[in-house]
Design a protein around this motif. Sequence first.
Motif, mmCIF file in Angstrom:
data_model
loop_
_atom_site.group_PDB
_atom_site.id
_atom_site.type_symbol
_atom_site.label_atom_id
_atom_site.label_comp_id
_atom_site.label_asym_id
_atom_site.label_seq_id
_atom_site.Cartn_x
_atom_site.Cartn_y
_atom_site.Cartn_z
ATOM 1 N N GLU A 94 39.260 45.516 51.024
ATOM 2 C CA GLU A 94 39.597 46.887 50.651
ATOM 3 C C GLU A 94 39.677 47.746 51.911
ATOM 4 O O GLU A 94 38.904 47.572 52.849
ATOM 5 N N ALA A 95 40.660 48.670 51.925
ATOM 6 C CA ALA A 95 40.890 49.470 53.132
ATOM 7 C C ALA A 95 41.330 50.882 52.770
ATOM 8 O O ALA A 95 41.615 51.189 51.603
ATOM 9 N N ALA A 96 41.396 51.762 53.772
ATOM 10 C CA ALA A 96 41.829 53.143 53.547
ATOM 11 C C ALA A 96 43.333 53.216 53.303
ATOM 12 O O ALA A 96 43.817 54.105 52.588
ATOM 13 N N SER A 97 44.087 52.286 53.885
ATOM 14 C CA SER A 97 45.536 52.241 53.696
ATOM 15 C C SER A 97 45.986 50.785 53.731
ATOM 16 O O SER A 97 45.313 49.928 54.327
ATOM 17 N N PHE A 98 47.132 50.514 53.116
ATOM 18 C CA PHE A 98 47.603 49.137 53.042
ATOM 19 C C PHE A 98 48.148 48.674 54.389
ATOM 20 O O PHE A 98 48.860 49.406 55.089
ATOM 21 N N ASN B 21 51.349 47.800 40.668
ATOM 22 C CA ASN B 21 52.205 48.473 39.686
ATOM 23 C C ASN B 21 51.553 48.567 38.313
ATOM 24 O O ASN B 21 51.820 49.505 37.557
ATOM 25 N N ASP B 22 50.706 47.590 37.988
ATOM 26 C CA ASP B 22 50.126 47.534 36.638
ATOM 27 C C ASP B 22 48.638 47.876 36.589
ATOM 28 O O ASP B 22 48.091 48.072 35.499
ATOM 29 N N HIS B 23 47.994 47.931 37.740
ATOM 30 C CA HIS B 23 46.548 48.142 37.758
ATOM 31 C C HIS B 23 46.191 49.145 38.861
ATOM 32 O O HIS B 23 46.804 49.167 39.920
ATOM 33 N N ASP B 24 45.191 49.929 38.585
ATOM 34 C CA ASP B 24 44.755 50.964 39.525
ATOM 35 C C ASP B 24 43.822 50.344 40.561
ATOM 36 O O ASP B 24 42.594 50.386 40.428
ATOM 37 N N ILE B 25 44.422 49.734 41.576
ATOM 38 C CA ILE B 25 43.617 49.129 42.629
ATOM 39 C C ILE B 25 43.838 49.894 43.941
ATOM 40 O O ILE B 25 44.903 50.468 44.156
ATOM 41 N N PRO B 26 42.833 49.910 44.804
ATOM 42 C CA PRO B 26 42.949 50.649 46.066
ATOM 43 C C PRO B 26 43.791 49.870 47.093
ATOM 44 O O PRO B 26 44.137 48.706 46.867
ATOM 45 N N PRO B 27 44.109 50.481 48.206
ATOM 46 C CA PRO B 27 44.811 49.769 49.279
ATOM 47 C C PRO B 27 43.957 48.619 49.813
ATOM 48 O O PRO B 27 42.725 48.641 49.703
ATOM 49 N N VAL B 28 44.621 47.643 50.389
ATOM 50 C CA VAL B 28 43.913 46.520 50.991
ATOM 51 C C VAL B 28 44.513 46.208 52.359
ATOM 52 O O VAL B 28 45.639 46.591 52.665
ATOM 53 N N GLU B 29 43.737 45.508 53.138
ATOM 54 C CA GLU B 29 44.198 44.970 54.409
ATOM 55 C C GLU B 29 44.268 43.456 54.253
ATOM 56 O O GLU B 29 43.284 42.825 53.830
ATOM 57 N N ILE B 30 45.440 42.888 54.527
ATOM 58 C CA ILE B 30 45.641 41.449 54.358
ATOM 59 C C ILE B 30 45.864 40.806 55.726
ATOM 60 O O ILE B 30 46.690 41.264 56.511
ATOM 61 N N HIS B 31 45.105 39.749 55.988
ATOM 62 C CA HIS B 31 45.291 38.955 57.204
ATOM 63 C C HIS B 31 45.651 37.530 56.782
ATOM 64 O O HIS B 31 44.928 36.908 55.992
ATOM 65 N N LEU B 32 46.754 37.035 57.308
ATOM 66 C CA LEU B 32 47.208 35.673 56.995
ATOM 67 C C LEU B 32 47.297 34.864 58.282
ATOM 68 O O LEU B 32 48.037 35.221 59.201
ATOM 69 N N LEU B 33 46.536 33.776 58.346
ATOM 70 C CA LEU B 33 46.658 32.825 59.446
ATOM 71 C C LEU B 33 47.544 31.689 58.959
ATOM 72 O O LEU B 33 47.167 30.921 58.067
ATOM 73 N N LYS B 34 48.745 31.585 59.516
ATOM 74 C CA LYS B 34 49.764 30.658 59.015
ATOM 75 C C LYS B 34 49.701 29.333 59.768
ATOM 76 O O LYS B 34 49.966 29.265 60.969
#
Length: 262
Positions: free
Chosen positions: A43-47, A74-87
């Motif tokens: 969870e984060a302050a901004s996406f 779009n369907d649920h009231d969720i907060p912004p998140v920070e996503i990290h992907l190690l590919k």
Amino acid sequence: MISFPNAKINLGLNIVSKREDGFHNIKSCFYPIPWHDCLEVIEAASFSFHSHGLAIPGDTSSNLCIKAYELIKNDHDIPPVEIHLLKNIPMGAGLGGGSADGAFTLRMLNDLFELGLSNLQLETYALKLGSDCPFFIQNQPAIAKGRGEQLDRISLDLSDYHLSIHNPGIHISTKEAYAGVKPKEPLHCIEDIVAKPISAWRDLLVNDFETSIFPNHSEISKLKEEMYEMGAIYASMTGSGSTVFGIFDHKIENAKWNFFEL
């Protein structure tokens, strides 16, 4: 929250018919394998979205992790998140790595924010991301039909075997893969074949894309031959290529390819 999206291989892949919507009906056995990306969602302050490891081509906004967040948002009231992907899983390699990343993002958002979505609901979201994505919600061996979204779970356990897998870095476009394929009903049903001992698969379990791709890319064909020369019980290209895998009943020491215990 951290998870490890895994790849999958196709045990057989039949192109059954052309659909009116432009897609093809296929039949294949999807099997999860222990080749992983690493995905963190907090969870984060901004996406924000950050990728590391293998470079991901194309526009970042089209990444399935971002699309998965947008679908849930779009369907649920969720907060912004920070996503990290190690590919780590190669892209466009027939391994479903991008599909797994998108599906695992859905699963993680469901758990992180306690949305209570069922597997069926998550699979419905996943299908909006791509045909392979629903498989990774339950992430269990399955016979895939339709575009790959119709899944019949099966009891198939390859844990006594070892997997050698190599992606030669050859890009095969969807157009090229389908160019030499003539859709047809297979002579043998994949679900019947995979119920047999692996020693019987070599002459029965086929990937129809090999007929289209091998004549133009002899390196991929030779890679499959090398797997058998090394003692593979079964070897095949996965998906529309160019990755080739071999299933062994013993571990190969000093293997020059990626090697996993299934």
